[in-house]
Design a protein around this motif. Structure first.
Motif, mmCIF file in Angstrom:
data_model
loop_
_atom_site.group_PDB
_atom_site.id
_atom_site.type_symbol
_atom_site.label_atom_id
_atom_site.label_comp_id
_atom_site.label_asym_id
_atom_site.label_seq_id
_atom_site.Cartn_x
_atom_site.Cartn_y
_atom_site.Cartn_z
ATOM 1 N N ARG A 47 0.868 -1.187 0.000
ATOM 2 C CA ARG A 47 0.000 0.000 0.000
ATOM 3 C C ARG A 47 0.899 1.231 0.000
ATOM 4 N NH1 ARG A 47 -1.721 3.145 4.044
ATOM 5 N NH2 ARG A 47 -1.016 1.660 5.623
ATOM 6 N N GLN A 48 0.645 2.159 -0.957
ATOM 7 C CA GLN A 48 1.475 3.340 -1.099
ATOM 8 C C GLN A 48 0.753 4.564 -0.543
ATOM 9 O OE1 GLN A 48 3.427 3.565 -5.088
ATOM 10 N NE2 GLN A 48 2.166 1.769 -5.577
ATOM 11 N N ASP A 49 1.547 5.516 -0.076
ATOM 12 C CA ASP A 49 0.963 6.773 0.385
ATOM 13 C C ASP A 49 0.818 7.729 -0.805
ATOM 14 O OD1 ASP A 49 3.489 7.716 -0.155
ATOM 15 O OD2 ASP A 49 4.096 7.916 1.947
ATOM 16 N N ALA A 50 0.454 8.968 -0.509
ATOM 17 C CA ALA A 50 0.195 9.937 -1.574
ATOM 18 C C ALA A 50 1.433 10.230 -2.391
ATOM 19 C CB ALA A 50 -0.367 11.230 -0.979
ATOM 20 N N GLU A 51 2.623 10.069 -1.795
ATOM 21 C CA GLU A 51 3.867 10.363 -2.503
ATOM 22 C C GLU A 51 4.441 9.127 -3.208
ATOM 23 O OE1 GLU A 51 6.492 12.013 0.338
ATOM 24 O OE2 GLU A 51 5.266 13.817 0.672
#
Length: 465
Positions: free
Chosen positions: A381-385
């Motif tokens: 799961r990736q964050d906004a960046e």
């Protein structure tokens, strides 16, 4: 020609109509006989018989003891043999024809007297010559030996004179080369020549046992051996056999000889194999240094690792090799050495621990990356960046047996990430574009992952411990 020679003939009676033993069976018999005599050669006229060098066996109990040892060796290989020992080949071969004795020793200097009553059928002569002798009324070797040589040569020529000499026990045949003084050697011959190296599997243990026994009589052990493979109409093929240190362990020497044979294929069918001790050493324990770290004994380590090599192959003893490839996963690899690398392994000194940045303690060890053979697909799961913020560990909980990834979290977990380190290029092989990240779980598990820029998929490349 050297004096004090004695020769043994070992004959395997084959009933009429039964097939002769095959090449592997004869090789097994030759290997067994080498445990009782240093040199064994097949009789060219009779494939189920062997010559054995019986000279210089006084320390082993004399001719009678050697004959019994040869008979027992043949029996251990599954053959009921008849053994004869004499000064000449003709008398030794005739001694194997006695039906009442499995072993027969002709006393030294008595070959002519022994052959007096023996049939002319024992002489290796042409059938036409044998028929001519029968027409003259000659039936035994004594009948022929009693005739004047001039009359024999006049009536029967050179072949008749040769038969007359054989009947008197004057046999010029001698199948062995004179041994070099003080040299421990053993030899076996194949008749007919064998097309593969497989029969050597049966002969090599006997060659090794014979050479080590000769050295043991002088309280020495092999340090370097020369294995010679002979091919008809070709130069001798010499191969060096050098253990990491002098050893008489037959398992170690057999493994090294096998490797020497497998190093390259012979130039043709093998007609003989010879093993010579080029250098020898003293069997003694090393003086230990009280201030140096103990090192394993190469011979004992070699013997202990033989079952491991048999099960896992040469890769059981490997070293890391740097390749300098483009991708991190291809920077290094493993080079298999097998038993050939034992000497270097035991002689290698451990490298000093490299200093660890930011630490004042000497016992702090640097982290080691345990790289997977093949990267494993990972759900991230990736964050906004675009940084990895969470990893689904359920899919990889059983990816490796026995918890092979250390304390890998078996559930969805948050992560601290360091990166990215971007790698791209490799157009000459296959174009790659990756982003590498170092991850740390809340429990302290450290891993190396990357995202494939072309597909957007994430992969686990390894972990640190």
């Amino acid at each position: 020609m050297y004096t004090n020679r004695r020769i043994a003939c070992i004959r395997i009676p084959v009933p009429t109509g039964d097939p002769a033993p095959g090449a592997e069976a004869r090789a097994a018999l030759a290997g067994a006989l080498l445990g009782a005599a240093p040199r064994v050669i097949a009789v060219r006229e009779y494939p189920c018989a062997f010559w054995a060098d019986a000279a210089g066996m006084e320390l082993l109990g004399g001719d009678e003891a050697v004959a019994r040892r040869l008979a027992r060796a043949a029996e251990a290989a599954g053959f009921a043999a008849r053994v004869g020992i004499a000064d000449s080949c003709i008398a030794a071969a005739a001694a194997t024809r006695e039906r009442t004795h499995a072993t027969r020793v002709v006393p030294r200097g008595r070959d002519a007297q022994y052959l007096l009553r023996r049939s002319l059928s024992l002489l290796p002569i042409e059938p036409s010559l044998r028929g001519a002798l029968y027409l003259l009324g000659l039936r035994t070797c004594g009948d022929l030996a009693a005739l004047p040589p001039a009359e024999i040569e006049l009536r029967l020529g050179d072949e008749g004179l040769r038969a007359w000499r054989l009947a008197q026990g004057r046999d010029d045949r001698w199948p062995f080369r004179p041994p070099a003084p003080g040299t421990a050697e053993a030899e076996a011959e194949f008749e007919p020549p064998v097309d593969s190296a497989e029969p050597l599997r049966f002969v090599l243990p006997g060659l090794i046992a014979s050479v080590t026994a000769q050295l043991a009589a002088r309280q020495r052990i092999p340090a370097r051996l020369r294995l010679t493979l002979r091919v008809p109409d070709a130069a001798d093929d010499d191969r060096e056999v050098r253990p990491a240190r002098p050893t008489a362990d037959p398992r170690v020497l057999a493994d090294l000889c096998r490797r020497a044979v497998e190093d390259r294929a012979p130039a043709g069918p093998l007609c003989s194999v010879r093993l010579v001790a080029e250098e020898d050493g003293v069997a003694r324990a090393d003086q230990l240094d009280a201030f140096a770290a103990p090192a394993p004994d190469p011979g004992a380590l070699h013997a202990a690792l033989l079952p491991v090599f048999a099960r896992w192959g040469d890769g059981a003893l490997s070293t890391a090799v740097r390749h300098g490839a483009h991708l991190p996963g291809e920077h290094a690899g493993w080079a298999a050495h097998g038993s050939a690398g034992i000497g270097a392994f035991t002689a290698a000194a451990p490298a000093p621990d490299p200093p660890v940045a930011g630490s004042g303690f000497r016992n702090v060890l640097p982290l080691c990356l345990r790289r997977l053979t093949e990267p494993l697909s990972l759900t991230v799961r990736q964050d906004a960046e675009g940084r990895p913020a969470g990893v689904d560990g359920a899919a990889l909980a059983n990816a490796l047996p026995d918890g092979g990834m250390g304390t890998y979290p078996p559930r969805l977990w948050k992560t601290r990430a360091e990166g990215p380190e971007r790698v791209s290029g490799g157009w000459w092989a296959r174009a790659e574009a990756r982003e590498y990240w170092r991850l740390e779980s809340e429990e302290g598990w450290l891993g190396l992952v990357y995202r494939d820029a072309a597909t957007g998929l994430w992969y686990l490349e390894g972990w640190f411990d």
